[in-house]
Design a protein around this motif. Structure first.
Motif, PDB file in Angstrom:
ATOM      1  N   ARG A 125       0.780  -1.318  -0.051  1.00 46.54           N
ATOM      2  CA  ARG A 125      -0.028  -0.065   0.045  1.00 46.54           C
ATOM      3  C   ARG A 125       0.869   1.203   0.052  1.00 46.54           C
ATOM      4  O   ARG A 125       2.155   1.324   0.376  1.00 46.54           O
ATOM      5  CB  ARG A 125      -0.710   0.173   1.386  1.00 46.54           C
ATOM      6  CG  ARG A 125      -1.835  -1.123   1.303  1.00 46.54           C
ATOM      7  CD  ARG A 125      -2.833  -0.636   2.154  1.00 46.54           C
ATOM      8  NE  ARG A 125      -3.571  -1.737   2.570  1.00 46.54           N
ATOM      9  CZ  ARG A 125      -3.616  -2.708   3.563  1.00 46.54           C
ATOM     10  NH1 ARG A 125      -2.611  -2.607   4.331  1.00 46.54           N
ATOM     11  NH2 ARG A 125      -4.283  -3.883   3.932  1.00 46.54           N
ATOM     12  N   GLU A 126       0.039   2.205  -0.422  1.00 43.45           N
ATOM     13  CA  GLU A 126       0.721   3.586  -0.308  1.00 43.45           C
ATOM     14  C   GLU A 126       0.124   4.171   0.833  1.00 43.45           C
ATOM     15  O   GLU A 126      -0.974   4.098   1.167  1.00 43.45           O
ATOM     16  CB  GLU A 126       0.407   4.610  -1.488  1.00 43.45           C
ATOM     17  CG  GLU A 126       1.060   4.064  -2.862  1.00 43.45           C
ATOM     18  CD  GLU A 126       0.737   4.885  -4.004  1.00 43.45           C
ATOM     19  OE1 GLU A 126       0.000   5.860  -3.758  1.00 43.45           O
ATOM     20  OE2 GLU A 126       1.053   4.707  -5.131  1.00 43.45           O
ATOM     21  N   GLY A 127       0.968   4.911   1.876  1.00 43.57           N
ATOM     22  CA  GLY A 127       0.580   5.709   3.113  1.00 43.57           C
ATOM     23  C   GLY A 127       1.162   5.007   4.248  1.00 43.57           C
ATOM     24  O   GLY A 127       2.133   4.295   3.930  1.00 43.57           O
ATOM     25  N   VAL A 128       0.310   5.244   5.360  1.00 41.88           N
ATOM     26  CA  VAL A 128       0.931   4.768   6.582  1.00 41.88           C
ATOM     27  C   VAL A 128       0.051   3.686   7.289  1.00 41.88           C
ATOM     28  O   VAL A 128      -1.291   4.067   7.169  1.00 41.88           O
ATOM     29  CB  VAL A 128       1.226   5.981   7.706  1.00 41.88           C
ATOM     30  CG1 VAL A 128       1.478   5.632   9.050  1.00 41.88           C
ATOM     31  CG2 VAL A 128       2.032   7.002   7.001  1.00 41.88           C
ATOM     32  N   PHE A 129       0.524   2.557   7.452  1.00 47.45           N
ATOM     33  CA  PHE A 129      -0.478   1.593   7.915  1.00 47.45           C
ATOM     34  C   PHE A 129       0.365   0.795   9.061  1.00 47.45           C
ATOM     35  O   PHE A 129       1.451  -0.020   8.762  1.00 47.45           O
ATOM     36  CB  PHE A 129      -0.757   0.468   6.765  1.00 47.45           C
ATOM     37  CG  PHE A 129      -1.786   1.354   5.750  1.00 47.45           C
ATOM     38  CD1 PHE A 129      -3.079   1.584   5.952  1.00 47.45           C
ATOM     39  CD2 PHE A 129      -1.016   1.828   4.793  1.00 47.45           C
ATOM     40  CE1 PHE A 129      -3.593   2.133   4.895  1.00 47.45           C
ATOM     41  CE2 PHE A 129      -1.695   2.662   3.706  1.00 47.45           C
ATOM     42  CZ  PHE A 129      -3.142   2.458   3.962  1.00 47.45           C
ATOM     43  N   ALA A 130      -0.208   0.695  10.249  1.00 45.90           N
ATOM     44  CA  ALA A 130       0.010  -0.104  11.429  1.00 45.90           C
ATOM     45  C   ALA A 130      -0.591  -1.273  11.184  1.00 45.90           C
ATOM     46  O   ALA A 130      -1.581  -1.621  10.654  1.00 45.90           O
ATOM     47  CB  ALA A 130      -0.166   0.389  12.652  1.00 45.90           C
ATOM     48  N   PRO A 131       0.241  -2.567  11.426  1.00 50.50           N
ATOM     49  CA  PRO A 131      -0.352  -3.956  11.388  1.00 50.50           C
ATOM     50  C   PRO A 131      -1.512  -4.197  11.960  1.00 50.50           C
ATOM     51  O   PRO A 131      -1.710  -3.622  13.209  1.00 50.50           O
ATOM     52  CB  PRO A 131       0.796  -4.970  11.742  1.00 50.50           C
ATOM     53  CG  PRO A 131       2.185  -4.053  11.755  1.00 50.50           C
ATOM     54  CD  PRO A 131       1.544  -2.620  12.046  1.00 50.50           C
ATOM     55  N   ALA A 132      -2.626  -4.601  11.395  1.00 49.62           N
ATOM     56  CA  ALA A 132      -4.104  -4.723  12.249  1.00 49.62           C
ATOM     57  C   ALA A 132      -3.815  -5.561  13.311  1.00 49.62           C
ATOM     58  O   ALA A 132      -4.492  -5.302  14.525  1.00 49.62           O
ATOM     59  CB  ALA A 132      -5.059  -5.596  11.213  1.00 49.62           C
TER      60      ALA A 132
END
Length: 279
Positions: A125-132
């Motif tokens: 993905r593009e962007g900022v994502f913390a692991p669920a």
């Protein structure tokens, strides 16, 4: 029991619109307040000359930082527009938080009744994502993880519970009750393997009916030499037609599941159906 505050992680990734639609639909059904949070990525360290033998000229660094800032602002604006469009005129509380560490999202979600966020895989993905899973382990409440492969725009009408009688499974069951009591169909599956709950079908069905769940169906399915996650996902997709799977997260240690595998890890990696996670 109801949801009064629903928080969704907004973004510009390919799943952002579906998350917005799911969040807006749930907010409407529960007459809940809807909030969006956008995690603004910090400037890459290369902009600051990290790891370079000689730092770029100050003017070059400033141009790079300015370009990064413009991109972040544009993405935040696009993410907010997507959420507000899905909300169809309903008021949306909006927050922008700098930094993508799990703690940033966890802190925002601890005062919400439900968090809706991206599921795996984060690396596409593009962007900022913390692991669920990292967020769900820390937030202290239910998290709906919407995988990239999901096509859902609403959830909670046909819900499947993955039940094994563990503490984590019981926590997820209780956290999901606002959805379960309003669902048109509630199914539960116990995979018959050595760790499965003994004689759990009747007790679970009674619990669900006591809480007013309609059209309840609890089944014990044979493992048949297959991973439990495969049994659950096949049943969810074909027999139950579920739009949401409720599951407890990491009955074993997270490190053990990461190294050796486990139902939680396999479900997170393989499910095309949104997951309601709780620990």
């Amino acid at each position: 029991m109801s949801f009064k505050q629903i928080l969704v992680q907004a973004g510009v990734d390919k799943g952002a619109e579906r998350r917005a639609q799911i969040a807006a639909d749930l907010a409407s059904r529960f007459e809940a307040d809807l909030s969006g949070v956008f995690l603004s990525p910090a400037a890459p360290s290369v902009y600051l000359g990290a790891g370079m033998e000689a730092a770029p000229p100050a003017a070059v660094l400033k141009d790079l930082e300015d370009a990064h800032t413009r991109t972040v602002l544009a993405n935040a604006k696009a993410a907010r527009t997507t959420l507000e469009r899905a909300a169809a005129g309903t008021s949306v509380d909006w927050r922008e938080i700098e930094g993508g560490a799990p703690n940033n999202l966890v802190e925002a979600a601890r005062t919400a009744d439900l968090l809706i966020m991206p599921g795996p895989p984060e690396n596409t993905r593009e962007g900022v994502f913390a692991p669920a899973d990292a967020v769900a382990l820390s937030v202290g409440g239910p998290v709906i993880a919407v995988p990239d492969t999901s096509t859902a725009t609403r959830v909670g009408r046909n819900v499947l519970i993955a039940w094994n009688g563990s503490r984590e499974s019981a926590r997820a069951l209780r956290d999901a009750l606002p959805l379960l009591t309003r669902a048109e169909q509630v199914s539960a599956v116990i995979v018959d393997h050595p760790a499965a709950a003994r004689d759990g079908e009747q007790a679970l069905e009674q619990f669900l009916r006591r809480h007013g769940c309609r059209s309840v169906n609890v089944q014990r399915l044979p493992e048949g030499g297959r991973p439990p996650s495969e049994v659950i996902l096949q049943h969810a997709a074909h027999a139950a037609g579920a739009d949401l799977i409720v599951m407890g997260l990491y009955g074993h240690s997270r490190i053990r599941e990461f190294i050796l595998g486990g139902v939680s890890r396999e479900m997170l990696d393989d499910s095309p159906i949104p997951l309601l996670l709780s620990h």
